[in-house]
Design a protein around this motif. Structure first.
Motif: not given
Length: 230
Positions: A216-217, A164-169, A130-132
């Protein structure tokens, strides 16, 4: 062989029959295309690569646009599209991860995708991925799915956990039963998410929102499109 955005109407037209959920599908078309064409690090060759980005279609009751984009990107032959929804077709009215090449989850029941996305992000964290630059997790939900309590539990947890690696559309075609004071993005902001609200037909605006940094978010992008009955 892959196709371009201009070929999507032809691919969509190949899928006929009843229960197409056309508005549910077409509302997602542009956002899906920008994700698969310019953002997601996943291809037909990398569907089993641990380092791939994960895309979860929670809005699985309207998968026509998803199937068209997957076909356009070479995940399966477009010759499968005319059989959409038929008894012996792998392309059902709800996508099946066992049958549809490139599909991460089986979906269609509202409110399942985002909790699964949280679990996926936690799994990547547990593996140290889950890092950069690590795999990103993307979940597409409809605005009406925010009527489901499971999503609000997932939103609260993801913000507190700093996934931070989670994105919601969120594709907003004004089909939700309940309004959101301050707009949909405010619900995510209250839980500590980074957010943006954009025109869901503007490819450059979508790309900018999808790729903006949010250290971080978790990140939520609300893509507004024409109303369901328009």
């Amino acid at each position: 062989m892959t196709s371009t955005y201009t070929d999507l109407p032809r691919l969509m037209s190949l899928m006929t029959g009843d229960e197409k959920h056309g508005p549910a599908a077409t509302s997602t078309l542009d956002a899906l295309w920008v994700l698969y064409d310019r953002v997601l690090r996943v291809s037909p060759e990398s569907v089993d690569d641990p380092g791939r980005d994960r895309f979860l279609l929670s809005k699985g009751h309207g998968p026509m646009a998803y199937y068209a984009v997957l076909a356009a990107k070479g995940f399966f032959a477009d010759s499968l599209l005319p059989g959409f929804g038929s008894y012996d077709s792998p392309l059902g009215h709800h996508p099946d991860r066992v049958l549809v090449p490139g599909a991460e989850i089986s979906s269609g029941s509202l409110g399942h995708g985002l909790p699964l996305g949280v679990g996926t992000a936690l799994g990547l964290r547990a593996q140290g991925l889950d890092g950069d630059g690590g795999p990103a997790v993307w979940v597409l939900i409809g605005d009406a799915e925010l009527d489901e309590g499971s999503n609000h539990e997932a939103i609260a947890y993801a913000g507190a956990a700093g996934l931070e690696r989670l994105h919601v559309l969120v594709v907003d075609n004004a089909s939700a039963t309940y309004g959101r004071p301050g707009g949909i993005a405010s619900r995510f902001e209250a839980a500590g998410w980074s957010t943006a609200t954009v025109d869901g037909r503007d490819h450059d605006a979508l790309y900018g929102a999808f790729t903006a940094p949010h250290p971080g978010r978790p990140r939520a992008v609300v893509a507004r499109v024409e109303g369901k009955g328009a």
